[in-house]
Design a protein around this motif. Structure first.
Motif, PDB file in Angstrom:
ATOM      1  N   VAL A   1       0.852  -1.188   0.000  1.00 15.62           N
ATOM      2  CA  VAL A   1       0.000   0.000   0.000  1.00 15.62           C
ATOM      3  C   VAL A   1       0.890   1.240   0.000  1.00 15.62           C
ATOM      4  O   VAL A   1       1.822   1.334   0.792  1.00 15.62           O
ATOM      5  N   THR A   2       0.596   2.165  -0.901  1.00 13.95           N
ATOM      6  CA  THR A   2       1.346   3.420  -0.961  1.00 13.95           C
ATOM      7  C   THR A   2       0.395   4.586  -0.739  1.00 13.95           C
ATOM      8  O   THR A   2      -0.787   4.526  -1.118  1.00 13.95           O
ATOM      9  N   LYS A   3       0.895   5.616  -0.121  1.00 12.87           N
ATOM     10  CA  LYS A   3       0.071   6.808   0.103  1.00 12.87           C
ATOM     11  C   LYS A   3       0.234   7.781  -1.056  1.00 12.87           C
ATOM     12  O   LYS A   3       1.198   7.728  -1.818  1.00 12.87           O
ATOM     13  N   LEU A   4      -0.777   8.685  -1.180  1.00 14.66           N
ATOM     14  CA  LEU A   4      -0.761   9.679  -2.251  1.00 14.66           C
ATOM     15  C   LEU A   4       0.354  10.684  -2.004  1.00 14.66           C
ATOM     16  O   LEU A   4       0.456  11.265  -0.934  1.00 14.66           O
ATOM     17  N   LYS A   5       1.196  10.879  -2.998  1.00 13.12           N
ATOM     18  CA  LYS A   5       2.274  11.839  -2.893  1.00 13.12           C
ATOM     19  C   LYS A   5       1.841  13.170  -3.502  1.00 13.12           C
ATOM     20  O   LYS A   5       1.527  13.253  -4.686  1.00 13.12           O
ATOM     21  N   MET A   6       1.763  14.206  -2.675  1.00 11.26           N
ATOM     22  CA  MET A   6       1.341  15.534  -3.121  1.00 11.26           C
ATOM     23  C   MET A   6       2.512  16.260  -3.769  1.00 11.26           C
ATOM     24  O   MET A   6       3.590  16.343  -3.174  1.00 11.26           O
ATOM     25  N   PRO A   7       2.360  16.757  -4.987  1.00  9.49           N
ATOM     26  CA  PRO A   7       3.470  17.494  -5.612  1.00  9.49           C
ATOM     27  C   PRO A   7       3.754  18.781  -4.858  1.00  9.49           C
ATOM     28  O   PRO A   7       2.860  19.407  -4.275  1.00  9.49           O
ATOM     29  N   GLY A   8       5.000  19.208  -4.875  1.00 10.20           N
ATOM     30  CA  GLY A   8       5.394  20.403  -4.133  1.00 10.20           C
ATOM     31  C   GLY A   8       4.794  21.680  -4.702  1.00 10.20           C
ATOM     32  O   GLY A   8       4.502  22.628  -3.963  1.00 10.20           O
ATOM     33  N   ASN A   9       4.586  21.725  -6.006  1.00 13.68           N
ATOM     34  CA  ASN A   9       4.016  22.925  -6.637  1.00 13.68           C
ATOM     35  C   ASN A   9       2.526  22.747  -6.911  1.00 13.68           C
ATOM     36  O   ASN A   9       2.017  23.114  -7.972  1.00 13.68           O
ATOM     37  N   PHE A  10       1.824  22.153  -5.932  1.00 19.48           N
ATOM     38  CA  PHE A  10       0.404  21.836  -6.132  1.00 19.48           C
ATOM     39  C   PHE A  10      -0.434  23.097  -6.349  1.00 19.48           C
ATOM     40  O   PHE A  10      -1.328  23.132  -7.207  1.00 19.48           O
ATOM     41  N   LYS A  11      -0.141  24.164  -5.603  1.00 19.06           N
ATOM     42  CA  LYS A  11      -0.915  25.399  -5.739  1.00 19.06           C
ATOM     43  C   LYS A  11      -0.721  26.020  -7.118  1.00 19.06           C
ATOM     44  O   LYS A  11      -1.669  26.521  -7.731  1.00 19.06           O
ATOM     45  N   ASN A  12       0.499  25.984  -7.615  1.00 16.34           N
ATOM     46  CA  ASN A  12       0.760  26.521  -8.951  1.00 16.34           C
ATOM     47  C   ASN A  12       0.031  25.732 -10.030  1.00 16.34           C
ATOM     48  O   ASN A  12      -0.448  26.290 -11.019  1.00 16.34           O
ATOM     49  N   LEU A  13      -0.076  24.412  -9.816  1.00 21.06           N
ATOM     50  CA  LEU A  13      -0.805  23.585 -10.780  1.00 21.06           C
ATOM     51  C   LEU A  13      -2.287  23.940 -10.798  1.00 21.06           C
ATOM     52  O   LEU A  13      -2.923  23.958 -11.859  1.00 21.06           O
ATOM     53  N   LEU A  14      -2.853  24.247  -9.631  1.00 24.30           N
ATOM     54  CA  LEU A  14      -4.258  24.634  -9.567  1.00 24.30           C
ATOM     55  C   LEU A  14      -4.497  25.979 -10.238  1.00 24.30           C
ATOM     56  O   LEU A  14      -5.512  26.185 -10.904  1.00 24.30           O
ATOM     57  N   ASP A  15      -3.553  26.900 -10.033  1.00 29.82           N
ATOM     58  CA  ASP A  15      -3.699  28.227 -10.645  1.00 29.82           C
ATOM     59  C   ASP A  15      -3.650  28.163 -12.166  1.00 29.82           C
ATOM     60  O   ASP A  15      -4.249  28.998 -12.855  1.00 29.82           O
ATOM     61  N   GLN A  16      -2.943  27.177 -12.704  1.00 24.21           N
ATOM     62  CA  GLN A  16      -2.821  27.050 -14.152  1.00 24.21           C
ATOM     63  C   GLN A  16      -4.045  26.403 -14.795  1.00 24.21           C
ATOM     64  O   GLN A  16      -4.219  26.479 -16.010  1.00 24.21           O
TER      65      GLN A  16
END
Length: 210
Positions: A1-16
């Motif tokens: 079982v692996t956990k979800l890895k959140m990208p470091g630039n997640f906020k920038n991805l949402l803004d795009q």
């Protein structure tokens, strides 16, 4: 079982991720929404054949936004800059040809002609429009005031001949019952009512420090 890895630039991805235009009102304002609503004298329960109360409020709000006091006065031949009495200068009285038939300069203050019999709200009701439900802070109320364009000279000598008076957008902060005068603050270029440090002016400008 692996956990979800959140990208470091997640906020920038949402803004795009621009999915299209939004119906959200993104305009910034220091005035409460209810301060723009007109007072409507009609029953809350709709009578058959009559417009609903909210529809009538919105129609009047849009109608009032089309009015401009400077234009309305100009249509009647009134120069707003001449509404403020100036110092009497006997040595520089203009000839009759330049005064358009009026020999004497304006010398009576506007307060002489003030009449509040047809006002739809009392001063206290106008000020209370700055109170939002669930908040103890009182925001300014939008209005227009006849003020000098030069603030420095306007405070030193309000009746100077060098001043130019115009109708300016202001935020009404407070009302004095004894003098029957309103305390107003000019809005900035964005239409906001802010102090010298850029903070919204609340409760008539009174802070914890005074």
């Amino acid at each position: 079982v692996t956990k979800l890895k959140m990208p470091g630039n997640f906020k920038n991805l949402l803004d795009q991720q621009m999915v299209g235009p939004s119906t959200e009102d993104l305009t910034e304002s220091d005035f409460p929404v209810q301060s723009f609503k007109p007072k409507v004298q009609m029953p809350f329960k709709r009578i058959p054949g009559q417009n609903p109360r909210k529809v009538e409020e919105e129609r009047r709000r849009r109608l009032y936004l089309t009015f401009d006091i400077a234009e309305l006065l100009a249509c009647k031949g009134i120069d707003s800059n001449q509404l403020m009495p100036r110092h009497c200068d006997p040595d520089n009285i203009p000839p009759i040809e330049e005064t358009k038939g009026s020999v004497f300069p304006i010398y009576l203050p506007l307060k002489v002609f003030d009449n509040d019999e047809y006002d739809c709200r009392t001063p206290e009701e106008w000020i209370s429009l700055g109170l939002e439900p669930g908040s103890s802070d009182r925001k300014p109320v939008p209005g227009k005031a006849l003020l000098p364009t030069d603030d420095v000279l306007g405070h030193e000598d309000p009746k100077s001949h060098d001043l130019i008076y115009e109708w300016i957008d202001v935020g009404v902060l407070d009302y004095d019952k004894e003098t029957e005068l309103y305390l107003v603050h000019k809005t900035d270029k964005k239409g906001l009512v802010r102090d010298e440090e850029g903070r919204p002016i609340l409760n008539g400008g009174i802070t914890q420090e005074g």
